[in-house]
Design a protein around this motif. Structure first.
Motif, PDB file in Angstrom:
ATOM      1  N   LYS A  31       0.837  -1.201   0.000  1.00 67.16           N
ATOM      2  CA  LYS A  31       0.000   0.000   0.000  1.00 67.16           C
ATOM      3  C   LYS A  31       0.871   1.250   0.000  1.00 67.16           C
ATOM      4  CE  LYS A  31      -3.867  -2.086   2.511  1.00 67.16           C
ATOM      5  NZ  LYS A  31      -4.669  -2.002   3.753  1.00 67.16           N
ATOM      6  N   THR A  89      -2.272   3.938   2.699  1.00 61.00           N
ATOM      7  CA  THR A  89      -2.317   3.557   4.101  1.00 61.00           C
ATOM      8  C   THR A  89      -1.564   4.571   4.947  1.00 61.00           C
ATOM      9  OG1 THR A  89      -1.964   1.717   5.648  1.00 61.00           O
ATOM     10  CG2 THR A  89      -0.191   2.156   4.067  1.00 61.00           C
ATOM     11  N   GLU A 112       0.105   2.648  11.526  1.00 54.74           N
ATOM     12  CA  GLU A 112      -0.275   1.247  11.724  1.00 54.74           C
ATOM     13  C   GLU A 112       0.935   0.320  11.754  1.00 54.74           C
ATOM     14  OE1 GLU A 112      -3.356   0.026   8.985  1.00 54.74           O
ATOM     15  OE2 GLU A 112      -4.180   2.060   8.940  1.00 54.74           O
TER      16      GLU A 112
END
Length: 331
Positions: free
Chosen positions: A132, A185, A189
């Motif tokens: 991503k 993204t 994370e």
């Protein structure tokens, strides 16, 4: 001083100021290598060769007070907010390959790899993690310098990003560069717990200092700030730059309102309406051709068209309508 690398952490969160600062630095330090970092409050940055209106959700952008600013490099539109770190490298053009994006994305990759994030450059100019995209990069050459800048999605509001850049593709017919909406993204994370955007920024600055022994931290002085703000006023916050320099396009939209079905077709060049055609099943006491003629030469700008409509009895052309219903045709 002008031959040493300057590291600048912008004090501003204003997108107009930060995009203008990139141009200002080209002329202030024409020989210096520069590493500029900045974080913008909610804004959309469109590529130099794009049709701005075809890249943004105008209603949403206006409702959310999101700034829209055109940059000097090509490529697609990107959304910035306080969870997005932006970096910009300035270097002499002749000493670097213009199409090489890896040299100036490598420091970002190094820092993230050192934090156990498996980031890497893929394709021509994107940084990815786990397939991503978290960073897109663009560049331009001017005044003997090359500028490569990129975004780092750290903890950006993804839904706002989607909503702000969501455009009806049927409204515009043009040859302008369209943005490629890749899967994106946020890095948060993948980063160690408690990592903040400030920590990431400091790590990047440390990486640049480590690999450029003559580099020095530089802070904008009062003269710099005044000069950049002058450039903002004269260029970067103007309609002419952000919307008016859009390539030639055809615009069409239809609405169904109580007065009937209305469809408008506009031929727009450099932001100004050159031809206008209105169709529909409404009833009018005055020839619609007269209104079409009034639109020619006007900016394709809601503000300008609203000012125009303040002086016109729209019911004479469309029957029982209000200004907002007809303004909606031009969005």
């Amino acid at each position: 001083m002008t031959n040493r690398m300057l590291i600048i952490d912008s004090p501003s969160h204003n997108a107009f100021f930060n995009i203008a600062s990139e141009e200002y630095l080209l002329y202030k330090y024409p020989k210096a290598d520069i590493f500029l970092l900045y974080i913008n409050a909610p804004s959309i940055i469109v590529g130099k060769f794009q049709n701005t209106l075809a890249e943004i959700n105008l209603d949403y952008v206006n409702q959310q007070n999101i700034k829209v600013v055109r940059r000097m490099s090509g490529g697609g539109a990107v959304y910035h907010d306080m969870g997005n770190l932006n970096f910009s490298f300035h270097t002499l053009l002749e000493s670097n390959d213009f199409m090489d994006f890896s040299t100036f994305t490598q420091p970002v990759v190094n820092v993230l790899n050192s934090m156990d994030v498996p980031a890497k450059l893929e394709g021509r100019n994107d940084l990815l993690v786990a397939g991503k995209k978290f960073s897109g990069n663009a560049k331009f050459a001017k005044n003997g310098k090359m500028v490569q800048h990129g975004t780092i999605l750290f903890d950006s509001e993804m839904q706002v990003l989607v909503d702000a850049l969501q455009v009806n593709p049927l409204k515009f017919v043009d040859k302008a560069v369209k943005s490629n909406r890749a899967r994106v993204t946020n890095l948060i994370e993948y980063l160690p717990e408690n990592t903040t955007i400030t920590i990431l920024k400091r790590r990047l600055i440390a990486e640049i200092l480590k690999n450029n022994v003559d580099a020095q931290i530089y802070e904008f002085n009062e003269e710099d700030i005044q000069s950049i703000e002058k450039l903002v006023k004269e260029k970067y916050e103007t309609w002419d730059w952000n919307f008016g320099t859009s390539p030639h396009y055809n615009f069409k939209k239809a609405v169904k309102i109580p007065a009937g079905f209305i469809e408008i077709h506009l031929d727009v060049d450099k932001g100004f309406i050159r031809k206008a055609k209105i169709f529909g099943d409404f009833f009018a006491s005055l020839p619609i051709e007269d209104l079409e003629q009034v639109l020619i030469g006007q900016k394709h700008s809601l503000e300008r068209i609203a000012q125009l409509f303040d002086r016109i009895d729209l019911t004479a052309y469309f029957g029982k309508v209000n200004q907002d219903e007809i303004l909606d045709l031009f969005k």
